[in-house]
Design a protein around this motif. Structure first.
Motif, short mmCIF file in Angstrom:
data_model
loop_
_atom_site.label_atom_id
_atom_site.label_comp_id
_atom_site.label_asym_id
_atom_site.label_seq_id
_atom_site.Cartn_x
_atom_site.Cartn_y
_atom_site.Cartn_z
N PHE A 37 0.82 -1.22 0.00
CA PHE A 37 0.00 0.00 0.00
C PHE A 37 0.85 1.27 0.00
O PHE A 37 0.40 2.32 -0.44
N THR A 40 1.64 2.40 -3.59
CA THR A 40 0.47 2.86 -4.36
C THR A 40 -0.06 4.18 -3.83
O THR A 40 -0.20 5.16 -4.58
N GLY A 41 -0.35 4.24 -2.54
CA GLY A 41 -0.85 5.47 -1.95
C GLY A 41 0.21 6.56 -1.95
O GLY A 41 1.38 6.31 -1.70
N TYR A 64 -2.35 9.19 -7.12
CA TYR A 64 -3.33 8.42 -6.37
C TYR A 64 -4.42 9.35 -5.85
O TYR A 64 -4.11 10.46 -5.40
N GLU A 96 -8.04 2.24 -4.74
CA GLU A 96 -8.44 2.39 -3.34
C GLU A 96 -8.76 1.04 -2.70
O GLU A 96 -8.48 0.83 -1.51
N VAL A 99 -5.38 -0.55 -1.85
CA VAL A 99 -4.77 0.08 -0.67
C VAL A 99 -5.53 -0.31 0.59
O VAL A 99 -4.92 -0.56 1.64
N TRP A 151 -6.13 -4.16 -9.60
CA TRP A 151 -5.20 -3.03 -9.67
C TRP A 151 -4.23 -3.21 -10.84
O TRP A 151 -3.82 -2.23 -11.46
N SER A 190 4.22 -2.12 -6.99
CA SER A 190 3.06 -2.31 -6.12
C SER A 190 2.25 -3.53 -6.55
O SER A 190 1.77 -4.30 -5.70
#
Length: 231
Positions: A37, A40-41, A64, A96, A99, A151, A190
Motif C-alpha cells: 500500500f 500505491t498510496g 493516487y 483504493e 490500498v 489493480w 506495487s
C-alpha cells in the motif's frame, strides 16, 4: 483500567514463534503488506510534452487515487490561444480497494503478531484461535488475488491514459513531441508486491491449518502398547 491490567498481566513475551514458519511468514506478510500500500498510496507522476511552436512544456500531473478526469493541463496553440484539457478515466476504485486491503492486512498482521509473541498460551489454549486465524488468513489471500488483479488491470489503463502520445493527439501535427514518460516503476512494484502477498498469505494457510483440530485430532489415538490386548 481493570481490563487493561488483565490484558497486561496475561502478556508474556516469547520470541519462539518467530523461529517457526507460522510467526516468520507473518512477519514477511507484515513487511510486504506495508510495501504494497505504500508504493500505491501517495504516488504522484507527470507526463511532459514539448510544444515546438511556443517553446513551452505541456505537463499533465496525476496521482493516487487516479481520478484522471479531474486532472487538467493547459495546451497553448501557435495562434496564442490556450485551452484547458483533462486526462481521461477514473481508476480510483481498483486503486483504493487495493490500498484498503493492504491497510487492513497490515492491521491484522500487527494484531496476530502481538498475539503470537505475547499471548501464545491464549492462542493455543483452545482450537478457536487457530481456526479463526485460518479463516481470516484465507479471506485475505482471496482479497489479495482480487485486489491485485483489479489493480493490475487498472494500472494498465492508467499507463494508456497518461501516455504522452494521447496528449500529443490534442496538438496540431508536428507541433508537440514527447519529452518524458511518467515513471511507473513504483506502481509496477506495487502490483508485484500484491501477488507476493497472495503467495505468502495463501501459503501461510497451511501452517495455520496444522494448528487447528482439522489437522490435529481432538483425541490422539492410543499408542501401540495400549492397543495390544494382554494374553
Amino acid at each position: 483500567m481493570e481490563i487493561l491490567q488483565k490484558i497486561m498481566s496475561g502478556f508474556s513475551l516469547d520470541l519462539g514463534p518467530v523461529k517457526e514458519p507460522l510467526g516468520f511468514i507473518r512477519i514477511l506478510e507484515w513487511i510486504f503488506t506495508i510495501c504494497a500500500f505504500a508504493t500505491t498510496g501517495g504516488y504522484v507522476g507527470s507526463t511532459v510534452v514539448n510544444h515546438n511552436c511556443k517553446g513551452e512544456e505541456i505537463t499533465a500531473n496525476f496521482g493516487y487515487p487516479f481520478r484522471l478526469q479531474s486532472q487538467s493541463y493547459v495546451i497553448a496553440h501557435c495562434n496564442g490561444t490556450r485551452n484547458v484539457t483533462y486526462l481521461q478515466g477514473d481508476f480510483s476504485s481498483s486503486a483504493e480497494f487495493y490500498v484498503a486491503v493492504g491497510v487492513l492486512g497490515f492491521l491484522y498482521c500487527t494484531f496476530t503478531l502481538i498475539l503470537y509473541l505475547g499471548y501464545q498460551q491464549i492462542y493455543r489454549e483452545t482450537s478457536r484461535g487457530p481456526t479463526i486465524d485460518l479463516i481470516v488468513t484465507g479471506i485475505f489471500a482471496f482479497l489479495w488475488l482480487v485486489s491485485s488483479s483489479a489493480w493490475g488491470k487498472g494500472l494498465t489503463d492508467v499507463k494508456y491514459a497518461t501516455d504522452p502520445e494521447r496528449l500529443i493527439f490534442h496538438c496540431l501535427p508536428d507541433v508537440c513531441t514527447t519529452k518524458s514518460h511518467p515513471s511507473m516503476g513504483r506502481l509496477n512494484a506495487s502490483v508485484l508486491f500484491g501477488f507476493l502477498n497472495l503467495i505468502l498469505w495463501a501459503g501461510n494457510c497451511w501452517f495455520i491449518y496444522k494448528e487447528t483440530p482439522f489437522h490435529k485430532p481432538a483425541n490422539p489415538p492410543p499408542n501401540a502398547e495400549e492397543g495390544v490386548s494382554t494374553s
